[in-house]
Design a protein around this motif. Structure first.
Motif, PDB file in Angstrom:
ATOM      1  N   GLU A 226      12.284 -30.265   0.301  1.00 17.42           N
ATOM      2  CA  GLU A 226      12.475 -28.823   0.403  1.00 17.42           C
ATOM      3  C   GLU A 226      11.632 -28.131  -0.662  1.00 17.42           C
ATOM      4  O   GLU A 226      11.313 -28.711  -1.697  1.00 17.42           O
ATOM      5  CB  GLU A 226      13.943 -28.452   0.182  1.00 17.42           C
ATOM      6  N   TYR A 368      16.745 -30.795  18.096  1.00 20.43           N
ATOM      7  CA  TYR A 368      17.015 -30.783  16.663  1.00 20.43           C
ATOM      8  C   TYR A 368      18.254 -29.938  16.330  1.00 20.43           C
ATOM      9  O   TYR A 368      18.664 -29.876  15.178  1.00 20.43           O
ATOM     10  CB  TYR A 368      15.807 -30.239  15.893  1.00 20.43           C
ATOM     11  N   SER A 464      18.099 -32.346   4.491  1.00 20.79           N
ATOM     12  CA  SER A 464      18.901 -31.707   5.527  1.00 20.79           C
ATOM     13  C   SER A 464      18.950 -32.618   6.743  1.00 20.79           C
ATOM     14  O   SER A 464      18.085 -33.492   6.944  1.00 20.79           O
ATOM     15  CB  SER A 464      18.278 -30.361   5.910  1.00 20.79           C
ATOM     16  N   LEU A 466      18.376 -31.795   9.705  1.00 15.43           N
ATOM     17  CA  LEU A 466      17.202 -31.504  10.526  1.00 15.43           C
ATOM     18  C   LEU A 466      16.005 -32.315  10.064  1.00 15.43           C
ATOM     19  O   LEU A 466      15.267 -32.881  10.883  1.00 15.43           O
ATOM     20  CB  LEU A 466      16.896 -30.010  10.467  1.00 15.43           C
ATOM     21  N   LYS A 467      15.798 -32.410   8.775  1.00 23.03           N
ATOM     22  CA  LYS A 467      14.638 -33.162   8.283  1.00 23.03           C
ATOM     23  C   LYS A 467      14.801 -34.668   8.489  1.00 23.03           C
ATOM     24  O   LYS A 467      13.819 -35.384   8.670  1.00 23.03           O
ATOM     25  CB  LYS A 467      14.375 -32.823   6.821  1.00 23.03           C
ATOM     26  N   THR A 515      14.045 -25.733   5.221  1.00 19.59           N
ATOM     27  CA  THR A 515      14.715 -25.966   6.502  1.00 19.59           C
ATOM     28  C   THR A 515      15.016 -24.659   7.226  1.00 19.59           C
ATOM     29  O   THR A 515      14.919 -24.584   8.456  1.00 19.59           O
ATOM     30  CB  THR A 515      16.005 -26.767   6.280  1.00 19.59           C
ATOM     31  N   LEU A 518      12.387 -23.612   9.687  1.00 16.41           N
ATOM     32  CA  LEU A 518      12.013 -24.511  10.778  1.00 16.41           C
ATOM     33  C   LEU A 518      12.612 -24.026  12.094  1.00 16.41           C
ATOM     34  O   LEU A 518      11.910 -23.754  13.059  1.00 16.41           O
ATOM     35  CB  LEU A 518      12.466 -25.939  10.462  1.00 16.41           C
TER      36      LEU A 518
END
Length: 629
Positions: A226, A368, A464, A466-467, A515, A518
């Motif tokens: 991040e 995602y 995160s 998501l990542k 994040t 994104l």
């Protein structure tokens, strides 16, 4: 862009030469312009060339100053001119203007570390005659393929598996563990391929082979994290880096064109590249044909656009050839239009740009975490996402399997990625696949084992959810499906595909995107789309991702295609793998519209077509399929 093949063993030079010729002939589509061979008492290096850079002087193998080393390479190095200048300053003498020779002298100068200096796509081998050692590597993301096997006292490698099949020491056997995971993932999901004993060199790895021993080492892994960048600085950085990458990817001694769909990725690339030729394709009219929108954008940007419309007859007629070129079964429907799009572009060009990579780098997939349109559900999920990890994990797990609106959105966003996400494709539930398969094919790694090996690399890192999902896709979905079909379908027509949105320097930017930039309430790939806004109309930059829409549902409801698929499912040998009656029942119910099993049917049909080509018909390139009247 080329094809490579070779092997290490103790057979005579005469025997090696004959075998190597067969191995390179079978992949002539990867390099129709020229071929090159080097053979000595220990090694055979083979090469097929598609001339892109240094058209007159770049034939391979290429040797160093004293001929103690030789290289063959498949790919393109975009910073080769810079590296070449450095190496000349360090005293190296070049005999060509090619990017391949830069790798060779770079290896002399920096050893294994040369791979860390390369910007591009590549799979190469270097034979060090003095050390009796083979050194090879695959690019950072796995854009170019590299297969290897050890059989009968021979170490062999190639750009395509069909090349390995030509070696007399190759023993062809189906990898029984590959089928069950494939039915879930839709692509070959294991390090070992569908051919027993044939492996893929992982992306971002190099290897050495010496005295019968192979050592493999990782040299690159995306460092997702991040940052605290504000949106404007981030968008500036993305846009400038994309511009730089597109420019670098246009370096060639031949014309470079571009694929163009209705989506943001290829549109952004084409708008920056401004090529003389762009290409689009689709099926029929309406939902399954993006070429009209692509043509509109081409008109706005004042680009020449060539388009064609496909039909089901073309798709089914060529499908056995598509699976032959793929080497392993892949049921991603987009293989079909990509095959024809590549043929269309190859009539004019040798090189095209495309938009692969942006979805993985900048979070472009709805899977995602975009599973509702309800702003209330999104707001609640966002608030719950601020809770401590244990609390939000507990809520996410509680939502799993619930049937109220928004339950899946809560689960996908709050539960651990390791539990909720296996990648972009999920066709069969693995237990359903197990019930359809015969017992001998049920024994295979579980889906959680396959993804778990990748997630385990993130242990101790604070990312995160998501990542984490992006990281999994970078190492599973992207090299296993997206990049593999891109390489195989374009090279089937001697066309080089370049992917400027999948670039080392752009990855350096992407891996640190906050994040929150994104995926937002507005769209996926939010910051990336903001950058694209500067070059293409908002209608295109904001458009939802479609991929290559393919009318499989419509085909399987048409009697002639249903009968064609059923004739394959009825083959006697199919019962070796599947509960044949259950398979036929699933197909018949889909035809009668009692279910919607199109993706499952297509996945099984893709495997059976591939098996028919490589095992029933022994890997011979198939003729076009005769369709029933």
């Amino acid at each position: 862009m080329c094809g490579i093949a070779g092997f290490v063993n103790d057979t005579s030079a005469e025997e090696k030469t004959a075998v190597l010729k067969r191995m390179t002939d079978i992949i002539a589509h990867r390099g129709p312009d020229n071929e090159g061979h080097f053979v000595d008492e220990r090694v055979a290096l083979g090469f097929r060339r598609l001339s892109i850079i240094d058209l007159q002087g770049g034939d391979q193998p290429i040797f160093n100053e004293d001929s103690s080393m030789a290289i063959t390479m498949n790919g393109e190095i975009y910073n080769y001119r810079e590296l070449r200048r450095q190496l000349i300053d360090l005293g190296h003498t070049f005999s060509t203007e090619s990017d391949t020779e830069v790798i060779l002298h770079g290896y002399e100068q920096w050893g294994h570390q040369v791979v860390n200096r390369l910007r591009g796509m590549f799979a190469f081998v270097i034979w060090d005659r003095g050390r009796g050692e083979l050194f090879g590597a695959r690019d950072h993301f796995g854009i170019k393929p590299f297969y290897y096997a050890r059989m009968g006292g021979t170490f062999m490698y190639a750009s395509e598996i069909k090349s390995l099949l030509q070696h007399p020491d190759f023993h062809k056997e189906l990898n029984t563990q590959a089928l069950r995971p494939y039915m879930t993932f839709q692509y070959p999901a294991l390090p070992e391929t569908f051919f027993k004993g044939v492996f893929k060199l992982p992306e971002g790895h190099w290897f050495t082979f010496r005295d019968g021993k192979m050592d493999i080492h990782q040299y690159y892994d995306p460092a997702f994290g991040e940052s605290k960048q504000d949106l404007k600085d981030l968008v500036d950085s993305i846009d400038q880096t994309v511009q730089d990458s597109v420019k670098a990817h246009q370096v060639a001694d031949v014309e470079v064109g571009s694929f163009l769909s209705s989506g943001v990725d290829s549109s952004y690339v084409a708008a920056l590249a401004r090529p003389r030729h762009t290409y689009s394709i689709g099926f029929g009219k309406g939902t399954y044909n993006e070429s009209d929108q692509a043509g509109e954008l081409a008109s706005i940007l004042k680009l020449n656009n060539t388009t064609e419309s496909l039909d089901g007859d073309q798709a089914f007629s060529y499908f056995p050839q598509i699976q032959w070129y793929m080497d392993e079964p892949d049921s991603n429907p987009s293989c079909v239009p990509l095959f024809f799009l590549s043929e269309l572009a190859s009539r004019d060009l040798r090189v095209v740009l495309s938009g692969e990579g942006a979805d993985e780098l900048f979070a472009g997939y709805v899977d995602y975490g975009v599973h509702t349109r309800s702003r209330i559900i999104k707001d609640v999920t966002r608030l719950l996402g601020r809770l401590p990890r244990k609390a939000r994990y507990a809520i996410g797990r509680w939502a799993k399997g619930k049937h109220f609106h928004g339950a899946w959105h809560l689960y996908a966003n709050l539960a651990p990625a390791e539990e909720s996400f296996i990648g972009q494709a999920k066709v069969f539930d693995e237990d359903e696949a197990g019930r359809l398969l015969k017992p001998a094919y049920r024994k295979a790694p579980r889906v959680s084992e396959i993804t778990g090996r990748i997630y385990a690399r993130l242990k101790g890192r604070s990312l995160s959810e998501l990542k984490k999902k992006q990281y999994l896709d970078m190492h599973q979905w992207m090299p296993g499906d997206i990049l593999l079909k891109a390489d195989k379908m374009t090279m089937a027509h001697s066309l080089e595909l370049r992917v400027p949105l999948l670039d080392r320097k752009l990855m350096d930017v992407a891996e640190k995107v906050p994040t929150k930039y994104l995926i937002t309430d507005q769209n996926t790939k939010f910051a990336f789309r903001k950058a694209a806004d500067r070059h293409i109309p908002r209608e295109w930059s904001a458009r939802e991702k479609l991929g290559f829409p393919v009318p499989i549902r419509d085909w399987l409801h048409q009697e002639r295609y249903y009968r064609l698929v059923r004739s394959m499912f009825e083959q006697e040998w199919v019962s070796e793998f599947f509960d044949q009656q259950a398979l036929l029942r699933m197909l018949d119910d889909n035809y009668a519209k009692r279910n919607d099993a199109r993706r499952k049917i297509w996945t099984v049909y893709s495997f059976l077509t591939w098996y028919d080509v490589y095992f029933i018909h022994d890997g011979t390139k198939p003729e076009l399929l005769d369709l029933p009247a």
